[in-house]
Design a protein around this motif. Structure first.
Motif, PDB file in Angstrom:
ATOM      1  N   VAL A  26       1.390  -9.939  -7.070  1.00  0.00           N
ATOM      2  CA  VAL A  26       2.395  -9.580  -8.073  1.00  0.00           C
ATOM      3  C   VAL A  26       1.819  -8.436  -8.890  1.00  0.00           C
ATOM      4  O   VAL A  26       0.716  -8.559  -9.424  1.00  0.00           O
ATOM      5  CB  VAL A  26       2.722 -10.770  -9.007  1.00  0.00           C
ATOM      6  N   PHE A  27       2.536  -7.332  -8.987  1.00  0.00           N
ATOM      7  CA  PHE A  27       2.053  -6.250  -9.850  1.00  0.00           C
ATOM      8  C   PHE A  27       3.173  -5.290 -10.204  1.00  0.00           C
ATOM      9  O   PHE A  27       4.229  -5.252  -9.562  1.00  0.00           O
ATOM     10  CB  PHE A  27       0.877  -5.498  -9.211  1.00  0.00           C
ATOM     11  N   VAL A  28       2.926  -4.543 -11.276  1.00  0.00           N
ATOM     12  CA  VAL A  28       3.830  -3.482 -11.720  1.00  0.00           C
ATOM     13  C   VAL A  28       3.145  -2.164 -11.398  1.00  0.00           C
ATOM     14  O   VAL A  28       1.961  -1.988 -11.712  1.00  0.00           O
ATOM     15  CB  VAL A  28       4.115  -3.580 -13.234  1.00  0.00           C
ATOM     16  N   ALA A  29       3.873  -1.237 -10.764  1.00  0.00           N
ATOM     17  CA  ALA A  29       3.271   0.033 -10.351  1.00  0.00           C
ATOM     18  C   ALA A  29       3.998   1.215 -10.975  1.00  0.00           C
ATOM     19  O   ALA A  29       5.231   1.259 -10.987  1.00  0.00           O
ATOM     20  CB  ALA A  29       3.294   0.157  -8.833  1.00  0.00           C
ATOM     21  N   GLU A  30       3.229   2.158 -11.501  1.00  0.00           N
ATOM     22  CA  GLU A  30       3.757   3.433 -11.987  1.00  0.00           C
ATOM     23  C   GLU A  30       3.702   4.419 -10.817  1.00  0.00           C
ATOM     24  O   GLU A  30       2.617   4.857 -10.415  1.00  0.00           O
ATOM     25  CB  GLU A  30       2.916   3.952 -13.154  1.00  0.00           C
ATOM     26  N   ILE A  31       4.847   4.770 -10.282  1.00  0.00           N
ATOM     27  CA  ILE A  31       4.895   5.549  -9.054  1.00  0.00           C
ATOM     28  C   ILE A  31       4.320   6.957  -9.223  1.00  0.00           C
ATOM     29  O   ILE A  31       3.583   7.451  -8.362  1.00  0.00           O
ATOM     30  CB  ILE A  31       6.337   5.620  -8.519  1.00  0.00           C
ATOM     31  N   LYS A  32       4.619   7.623 -10.330  1.00  0.00           N
ATOM     32  CA  LYS A  32       4.109   8.978 -10.544  1.00  0.00           C
ATOM     33  C   LYS A  32       2.588   8.981 -10.582  1.00  0.00           C
ATOM     34  O   LYS A  32       1.933   9.844  -9.971  1.00  0.00           O
ATOM     35  CB  LYS A  32       4.676   9.551 -11.847  1.00  0.00           C
ATOM     36  N   GLU A  33       2.015   8.016 -11.297  1.00  0.00           N
ATOM     37  CA  GLU A  33       0.556   7.935 -11.396  1.00  0.00           C
ATOM     38  C   GLU A  33      -0.044   7.549 -10.049  1.00  0.00           C
ATOM     39  O   GLU A  33      -1.123   8.028  -9.685  1.00  0.00           O
ATOM     40  CB  GLU A  33       0.161   6.913 -12.470  1.00  0.00           C
ATOM     41  N   PHE A  63       0.813  -1.212   0.000  1.00  0.00           N
ATOM     42  CA  PHE A  63       0.000   0.000   0.000  1.00  0.00           C
ATOM     43  C   PHE A  63       0.852   1.270   0.000  1.00  0.00           C
ATOM     44  O   PHE A  63       0.360   2.340  -0.350  1.00  0.00           O
ATOM     45  CB  PHE A  63      -0.897   0.044   1.242  1.00  0.00           C
ATOM     46  N   TYR A  64       2.113   1.141   0.427  1.00  0.00           N
ATOM     47  CA  TYR A  64       2.936   2.313   0.728  1.00  0.00           C
ATOM     48  C   TYR A  64       4.138   2.469  -0.199  1.00  0.00           C
ATOM     49  O   TYR A  64       5.164   3.033   0.191  1.00  0.00           O
ATOM     50  CB  TYR A  64       3.397   2.243   2.189  1.00  0.00           C
ATOM     51  N   LEU A  65       4.044   2.015  -1.415  1.00  0.00           N
ATOM     52  CA  LEU A  65       5.188   2.028  -2.331  1.00  0.00           C
ATOM     53  C   LEU A  65       5.835   3.404  -2.503  1.00  0.00           C
ATOM     54  O   LEU A  65       7.064   3.504  -2.486  1.00  0.00           O
ATOM     55  CB  LEU A  65       4.770   1.463  -3.695  1.00  0.00           C
ATOM     56  N   PRO A  66       5.083   4.483  -2.670  1.00  0.00           N
ATOM     57  CA  PRO A  66       5.742   5.784  -2.885  1.00  0.00           C
ATOM     58  C   PRO A  66       6.494   6.288  -1.659  1.00  0.00           C
ATOM     59  O   PRO A  66       7.274   7.223  -1.757  1.00  0.00           O
ATOM     60  CB  PRO A  66       4.570   6.721  -3.213  1.00  0.00           C
ATOM     61  N   LEU A  67       6.252   5.699  -0.505  1.00  0.00           N
ATOM     62  CA  LEU A  67       6.900   6.149   0.720  1.00  0.00           C
ATOM     63  C   LEU A  67       8.151   5.351   1.049  1.00  0.00           C
ATOM     64  O   LEU A  67       8.712   5.492   2.135  1.00  0.00           O
ATOM     65  CB  LEU A  67       5.904   6.073   1.885  1.00  0.00           C
ATOM     66  N   HIS A 109      12.438   5.532  -8.630  1.00  0.00           N
ATOM     67  CA  HIS A 109      12.194   4.882  -9.914  1.00  0.00           C
ATOM     68  C   HIS A 109      10.808   5.252 -10.447  1.00  0.00           C
ATOM     69  O   HIS A 109       9.869   5.453  -9.684  1.00  0.00           O
ATOM     70  CB  HIS A 109      12.288   3.368  -9.760  1.00  0.00           C
ATOM     71  N   ARG A 110      10.704   5.307 -11.773  1.00  0.00           N
ATOM     72  CA  ARG A 110       9.420   5.659 -12.374  1.00  0.00           C
ATOM     73  C   ARG A 110       8.397   4.554 -12.192  1.00  0.00           C
ATOM     74  O   ARG A 110       7.198   4.793 -12.108  1.00  0.00           O
ATOM     75  CB  ARG A 110       9.587   5.967 -13.862  1.00  0.00           C
ATOM     76  N   ARG A 111       8.875   3.307 -12.129  1.00  0.00           N
ATOM     77  CA  ARG A 111       7.978   2.173 -11.875  1.00  0.00           C
ATOM     78  C   ARG A 111       8.727   1.110 -11.102  1.00  0.00           C
ATOM     79  O   ARG A 111       9.955   1.078 -11.080  1.00  0.00           O
ATOM     80  CB  ARG A 111       7.399   1.595 -13.167  1.00  0.00           C
ATOM     81  N   VAL A 112       7.975   0.249 -10.437  1.00  0.00           N
ATOM     82  CA  VAL A 112       8.571  -0.830  -9.645  1.00  0.00           C
ATOM     83  C   VAL A 112       7.746  -2.101  -9.842  1.00  0.00           C
ATOM     84  O   VAL A 112       6.583  -2.052 -10.252  1.00  0.00           O
ATOM     85  CB  VAL A 112       8.626  -0.491  -8.140  1.00  0.00           C
ATOM     86  N   ILE A 113       8.373  -3.240  -9.528  1.00  0.00           N
ATOM     87  CA  ILE A 113       7.665  -4.516  -9.496  1.00  0.00           C
ATOM     88  C   ILE A 113       7.543  -4.929  -8.036  1.00  0.00           C
ATOM     89  O   ILE A 113       8.523  -4.885  -7.281  1.00  0.00           O
ATOM     90  CB  ILE A 113       8.433  -5.605 -10.263  1.00  0.00           C
ATOM     91  N   TYR A 114       6.341  -5.308  -7.643  1.00  0.00           N
ATOM     92  CA  TYR A 114       6.132  -5.855  -6.299  1.00  0.00           C
ATOM     93  C   TYR A 114       5.828  -7.344  -6.427  1.00  0.00           C
ATOM     94  O   TYR A 114       5.002  -7.743  -7.250  1.00  0.00           O
ATOM     95  CB  TYR A 114       4.958  -5.163  -5.593  1.00  0.00           C
ATOM     96  N   VAL A 115       6.498  -8.182  -5.609  1.00  0.00           N
ATOM     97  CA  VAL A 115       6.200  -9.614  -5.596  1.00  0.00           C
ATOM     98  C   VAL A 115       6.096 -10.104  -4.157  1.00  0.00           C
ATOM     99  O   VAL A 115       6.834  -9.656  -3.271  1.00  0.00           O
ATOM    100  CB  VAL A 115       7.274 -10.455  -6.336  1.00  0.00           C
TER     101      VAL A 115
END
Length: 359
Positions: free
Chosen positions: A237-244, A147-151, A156-162
């Protein structure tokens, strides 16, 4: 006049020096404020963030709980063994497991990986998660890191969470390079994607719709106007666009639904997917890009008996033992596919449970 000129030059130099000092102080304060904000939201870094912030890196976020550190290391091993890409791992853990995770890496074949350990403060979840006895493992604080990826303090512009019960058989760079639709902050695998998955789902009675995750008797859920038969997705498992993600204030939205559930009990781990999946289903409803289903073959941990065809699993890019029957325990299915990536724990804390092992 020469004296006056010298005085003016000295004054100008003093003003320039003062301006530089003020700028330095401002930048330092800004950095400290950002650090304090991340810490207040439960995230502190073990290593400086600058070490990983390059354009060619594939950033992967994975959690490492004390009791499942060996699972995390198997996932990492599978990723680096199947790619030539420059992968950087952000390993999120609790304070009691920081040393354990670092030792596991530094004393095994993983010592050459690029990584940073982040410490998650569970106090961030106060007032957002209530106890539930049906599956207490789903209430582990690290289950909510996603839930807290941007923090996390990365740029990075995007990240992979697994998740840590995952094995990657494909090249992680292919997952990272997926094209997300405009306005989408993340890409997930739909629960209605593969015929082989449908067969598994039918055999174990797994839920694949919103009805299995939300309590449609509650007015708060009815007001969402989400069809209960709408396909769910899996956030393991997901790919996240941090800016968005930041633009849409995804973290705030997720926290809002956690707090709503704390008050109204609109979902529960007694239902299909625990307490981390429902908020994401709500926030990302009809707002996510679908992953190639072979990049998230799921349900391997939902039954000690139901199995996929071996030929199908060999062609899968990523395997996920979501469910209670983990591949490092017994009973479990397809544990041989997981065990080929397992690295024995140098401390002896994490051991495999196998028939006749006595453990």
């Amino acid at each position: 006049m020469p004296l006056l000129k010298k005085i003016n030059q000295v004054l100008i130099m003093l003003l320039v020096l003062l301006a530089c000092l003020l700028l330095h102080s401002s930048l330092k304060s800004s950095t400290q404020l950002k650090k304090a904000y991340r810490q207040s939201h439960g995230l502190t870094a073990d290593l400086p963030a600058e070490e990983a912030e390059t354009d060619d890196v594939v950033p992967v976020i994975i959690c490492a709980s004390e009791e499942r550190t060996g699972a995390t290391m198997a996932t990492i091993n599978s990723i680096i063994s199947n790619t030539d890409s420059n992968v950087f791992f952000y390993i999120v853990t609790l304070r009691d497991a920081v040393k354990i995770a670092r030792t596991y890496i530094e004393k095994t074949k993983l010592k050459g990986i690029q990584y940073k350990i982040l410490e998650f403060n569970p106090m961030v979840l106060r007032g957002k998660v209530k106890p539930d006895s049906s599956r207490p493992d789903l209430l582990h604080p690290l289950n909510f890191v996603r839930f807290y990826l941007p923090l996390l303090g990365i740029s990075h512009r995007r990240v992979i969470y697994v998740d840590d019960d995952v094995i990657v058989q494909g090249d992680i760079k292919d997952l990272y390079n997926i094209k997300l639709k405009a306005g989408h902050a993340a890409a997930f695998a739909s629960d209605c994607d593969l015929p082989s998955t449908h067969e598994m789902v039918r055999s174990i009675g797994m839920q694949t719709t919103y009805m299995g995750f939300l309590d449609y008797r509650k007015q708060e859920v009815k007001d969402l106007a989400i069809n209960p038969n709408h396909c769910s997705f899996n956030p393991g498992v997901f790919v996240a666009e941090i800016k968005e993600w930041k633009k849409q204030k995804i973290t705030k939205q997720l926290e809002r639904w956690m707090e709503e559930n704390f008050r109204q009990n609109i979902y529960s781990s007694a239902m299909a997917g625990g307490v981390a999946t429902p908020p994401m289903l709500i926030v990302f409803h009809d707002k996510y890009t679908a992953l190639d289903p072979l990049w998230h073959v799921r349900h391997l941990g939902w039954s000690p008996d139901a199995r996929y065809a071996e030929s199908f699993l060999q062609g899968a890019h990523l395997l996920h033992w979501n469910g209670p029957f983990k591949p490092w325990n017994d009973p479990a299915v397809h544990s041989d596919l997981w065990e080929r990536w397992f690295i024995p724990d140098p401390s002896g804390r994490f051991t495999l449970t196998r028939p006749g092992s006595g453990s």
